[in-house]
Write an enzyme that holds these catalytic residues in place. Structure first.
Site, PDB file in Angstrom:
ATOM      1  N   GLU A 132      48.916  39.091  45.281  1.00 29.92           N
ATOM      2  CA  GLU A 132      48.597  40.605  44.758  1.00 29.92           C
ATOM      3  C   GLU A 132      47.241  40.498  44.754  1.00 29.92           C
ATOM      4  O   GLU A 132      46.532  39.661  45.095  1.00 29.92           O
ATOM      5  CB  GLU A 132      49.237  40.408  43.217  1.00 29.92           C
ATOM      6  CG  GLU A 132      48.223  39.684  42.124  1.00 29.92           C
ATOM      7  CD  GLU A 132      47.855  38.112  42.558  1.00 29.92           C
ATOM      8  OE1 GLU A 132      48.826  37.572  43.008  1.00 29.92           O
ATOM      9  OE2 GLU A 132      46.981  37.676  42.203  1.00 29.92           O
TER      10      GLU A 132
ATOM     11  N   LYS B 156      36.565  33.168  44.997  1.00 28.83           N
ATOM     12  CA  LYS B 156      38.024  33.088  45.159  1.00 28.83           C
ATOM     13  C   LYS B 156      38.591  32.478  46.542  1.00 28.83           C
ATOM     14  O   LYS B 156      39.790  31.928  46.430  1.00 28.83           O
ATOM     15  CB  LYS B 156      38.607  34.597  45.568  1.00 28.83           C
ATOM     16  CG  LYS B 156      38.466  35.302  43.952  1.00 28.83           C
ATOM     17  CD  LYS B 156      39.300  36.676  43.984  1.00 28.83           C
ATOM     18  CE  LYS B 156      39.579  37.304  42.733  1.00 28.83           C
ATOM     19  NZ  LYS B 156      38.363  37.828  42.130  1.00 28.83           N
TER      20      LYS B 156
ATOM     21  N   SER C 255      29.429  34.318  39.926  1.00 31.41           N
ATOM     22  CA  SER C 255      30.712  34.215  40.910  1.00 31.41           C
ATOM     23  C   SER C 255      30.855  34.936  42.297  1.00 31.41           C
ATOM     24  O   SER C 255      31.605  34.593  43.178  1.00 31.41           O
ATOM     25  CB  SER C 255      31.938  34.627  39.965  1.00 31.41           C
ATOM     26  OG  SER C 255      31.608  35.962  39.373  1.00 31.41           O
TER      27      SER C 255
END
Ligand SMILES: *Cc1c(COP(=O)(O)O)cnc(C)c1O
Length: 407
Positions: free
Chosen positions: A117, A95, A383
């Site tokens: 968010e 991310k 990930s």
């Protein structure tokens, strides 16, 4: 290793073969157009790209390794499994590639405040991290329900100097937090930049977030050629909103490689307790774009379930919907149970604790690899790391032990 050409761009309205677009409040049309222009200008600007690559290298820790999981591959007895180690980035997941990009764009646009968010808190942490580094005010919207389930991440964000704003509307989870953040942005876009956490939202977000994550696939492609002299036969990634999947798969789209997306099957696709928007959903509009959604006959968004909070989203990035309909993407699913098995298998076999999200990709990858030949190669996007999921996993293992089952 990196190139900045924008391949498979959406049309002027932000559509990928009809999916995507800009279904937003009238007042957001101006700010979205301004954002789009600023994004394209920055993307063409060599000094912006150099600064982005410098931070990805020095702060995030890129390039992340491409690791040949030899022991796991041998045990499975099929294709060679290669892991793209996004778990080794700063903050422990992919991310941050996106928040570095959007954070730099916010600074370039002169915005002093960022909002985001978050569901599980991973995107909130990645945003708060970058906001601290760039000296920006940071407000993160989070469902009250999620704040209770993910208390350590709330604490992390606060330590990083962010304010976490509880959201009580709807089911008090991720989709409601996204709605609140959009509402904030309508009123504050003059001085505020909204950092969306995945390849969703109105145009240009799906395009921007994809471009910031393509470093994953570009690196993996070059590393595979350098380390093994050829490209992989298959590439596999899990899909929540779809950002790690687009990051890995997009740079491989024009090669002869099978591209596989793995959705969360939760307790199974036959019931409602899953988050498989492509496999079990249908086109509709949510959060500013047209895409595959899990909704009921009245068009209400259904509740979703996955053991991994990061996959627990009732939609999917519009470009993945387009790729799926065009037959470019193969679809797989992994249940909670299969993800847990993959989690413990990788831990014991390779000494790597994967995130539960990534464990879904691994579960499908191990299944697919078993039907392939040892001279073939299968690339999996790892990930994120599993440390954040230890409480969840430990609790389930304890429950199984108490019930007399072997873990
Ligand atoms: C958030 C998250 C995901 C899911 O988000 P995508 O946008 O689908 O990539 C997957 N893995 C990890 C480790 C995450 O934190």
């Amino acid at each position: 290793m990196y190139d900045f050409e924008i391949r498979h761009a959406p049309d002027a309205g932000g559509h990928f073969d009809g999916f995507g677009g800009k279904y937003a409040a009238e007042t957001l049309m101006g700010p979205l157009a301004e954002l789009e222009a600023a994004f394209y200008a920055s993307w063409e600007d060599e000094s912006f790209q150099n600064e982005r690559l410098r931070l990805l290298q020095q702060y995030v820790g890129r390039p992340t390794p491409l690791y040949h999981a030899e022991r796991l591959s041998r045990e499975i007895g099929g294709a060679q499994i290669l892991l793209k180690r996004e778990d080794l980035t700063h903050t422990g997941a992919h991310k941050i590639n996106n928040t570095i990009g959007q954070g730099l764009l916010a600074r370039r646009m002169g915005k002093k405040r960022v909002i985001a968010e978050t569901g599980a808190g991973q995107h909130g942490v990645a945003t708060a991290t970058v906001a601290a580094m760039f000296d920006m005010q940071c407000d993160v919207y989070m469902g009250r329900e999620d704040m209770q389930r993910q208390a350590p991440n709330v604490f992390r964000m606060e330590l990083l100097g962010a304010r976490v704003i509880p959201v009580d509307s709807g089911t008090a989870t991720l989709k409601d937090a996204l709605n609140e953040a959009l509402r904030d942005w309508v009123a504050s876009c003059q001085d505020t930049f909204y950092i969306i956490g995945t390849v969703a939202g109105p145009h240009p977000y799906p395009l921007m977030v994809r471009q910031y994550h393509t470093v994953i696939g570009q690196e993996a492609r070059a590393q595979c050629l350098a380390q093994f002299g050829c490209l992989p036969d298959m590439a596999v990634a899990c899909v929540g909103g779809g950002s790690n999947a687009m990051g890995l798969l997009h740079p491989l789209r024009d090669d002869d490689i099978r591209l596989v997306a793995v959705e969360a099957a939760g307790h199974g696709l036959d019931g409602d307790a899953h988050a498989a928007s492509l496999a079990a959903g249908r086109p509709g509009i949510l959060h500013g774009n047209l895409t595959y959604l899990l909704e009921d006959d009245e068009g209400q968004i259904k509740g979703t379930h996955s053991i991994s909070a990061g996959l627990d989203y009732p939609g999917v990035g519009p470009e993945l919907a387009a790729m799926y309909e065009a037959g470019e993407l193969e679809l797989e699913a992994a249940t909670d149970e299969e993800a847990l098995q993959a989690f413990s298998r990788l831990s014991r076999c390779e000494g790597i604790l994967p995130a539960l999200e990534s464990s879904h990709a691994l579960a499908a990858a191990m299944r697919l690899a078993a039907d392939m030949q040892p001279e073939q190669m299968l690339l999996v996007n790892l990930s994120g790391r599993g440390d954040k999921d230890l409480d969840t996993v430990v609790k389930i293992v304890e429950d199984q032990k108490a019930a007399g089952q072997t873990p």
